[in-house]
Design an enzyme around this catalytic site. Sequence first.
Site, PDB file in Angstrom:
ATOM      1  N   HIS A  54       0.842  -1.193   0.000  1.00  0.00           N
ATOM      2  CA  HIS A  54       0.000   0.000   0.000  1.00  0.00           C
ATOM      3  C   HIS A  54       0.883   1.252   0.000  1.00  0.00           C
ATOM      4  O   HIS A  54       2.094   1.185   0.182  1.00  0.00           O
ATOM      5  CB  HIS A  54      -0.923   0.002   1.226  1.00  0.00           C
ATOM      6  CG  HIS A  54      -1.924  -1.122   1.224  1.00  0.00           C
ATOM      7  ND1 HIS A  54      -2.789  -1.346   2.253  1.00  0.00           N
ATOM      8  CD2 HIS A  54      -2.175  -2.070   0.276  1.00  0.00           C
ATOM      9  CE1 HIS A  54      -3.558  -2.404   1.960  1.00  0.00           C
ATOM     10  NE2 HIS A  54      -3.198  -2.863   0.779  1.00  0.00           N
ATOM     11  N   GLU A  56       1.367   3.696   2.093  1.00  0.00           N
ATOM     12  CA  GLU A  56       2.146   4.022   3.289  1.00  0.00           C
ATOM     13  C   GLU A  56       3.464   3.252   3.310  1.00  0.00           C
ATOM     14  O   GLU A  56       4.523   3.801   3.620  1.00  0.00           O
ATOM     15  CB  GLU A  56       1.336   3.689   4.557  1.00  0.00           C
ATOM     16  CG  GLU A  56       0.025   4.454   4.671  1.00  0.00           C
ATOM     17  CD  GLU A  56      -1.153   3.689   4.068  1.00  0.00           C
ATOM     18  OE1 GLU A  56      -0.972   3.012   3.029  1.00  0.00           O
ATOM     19  OE2 GLU A  56      -2.261   3.787   4.628  1.00  0.00           O
ATOM     20  N   CYS A  82      -4.943   1.262   6.694  1.00  0.00           N
ATOM     21  CA  CYS A  82      -5.704   0.046   7.014  1.00  0.00           C
ATOM     22  C   CYS A  82      -5.241  -0.551   8.338  1.00  0.00           C
ATOM     23  O   CYS A  82      -4.079  -0.447   8.726  1.00  0.00           O
ATOM     24  CB  CYS A  82      -5.623  -0.968   5.877  1.00  0.00           C
ATOM     25  SG  CYS A  82      -3.990  -1.610   5.525  1.00  0.00           S
TER      26      CYS A  82
HETATM   27 ZN   LIG Z   1      -2.839  -0.447   4.006  1.00  0.00          ZN
END
Ligand SMILES: [Zn+2]
Length: 140
Positions: A54, A56, A82
């Site tokens: 992802h 991040e 998340c």
């Molecule tokens: Zn994530």
Amino acid sequence: MSTPHFPTPMHEALALAEQSIGLTEPNPRVGCVIVAPDGRVIGRGRTQQAGGPHAEVMALRDAAAWREIVHGATAYVTLEPCAHHGRTPPCCDALIEARLGRVVMALVDPFPQVAGQGAARLRAPASPSRKACLPARREN
Ligand SMILES: [Zn+2]
């Protein structure tokens, strides 16, 4: 590394997210910019194809590749990080382990498995980042 073309880091994060349109389905396309305490942009990332890292994590890797210290830095993320184990570990954990000082998110994730849990985890007492972590708020 600097951000000459964007009025704020969140604008750049949104531009990064835009680059992932069509790539990440069924995952949301997300952008992340990490800014050092001195104001320099030290990491940039966007969500990769489904199953891939992802935004991040990509931004943390980018900062690491530049040998930048992210401890105390601020992450600007276009969507709440998340908090659940999907195909990748929770981004919340990666941000907490990296000891960022603050996480600014543009939007709380409407996805039921996240939906405020990411923000709550970032503010939890166990999180070293808790003091400065913010719930969703409008950045400029
Ligand atoms: Zn994530």
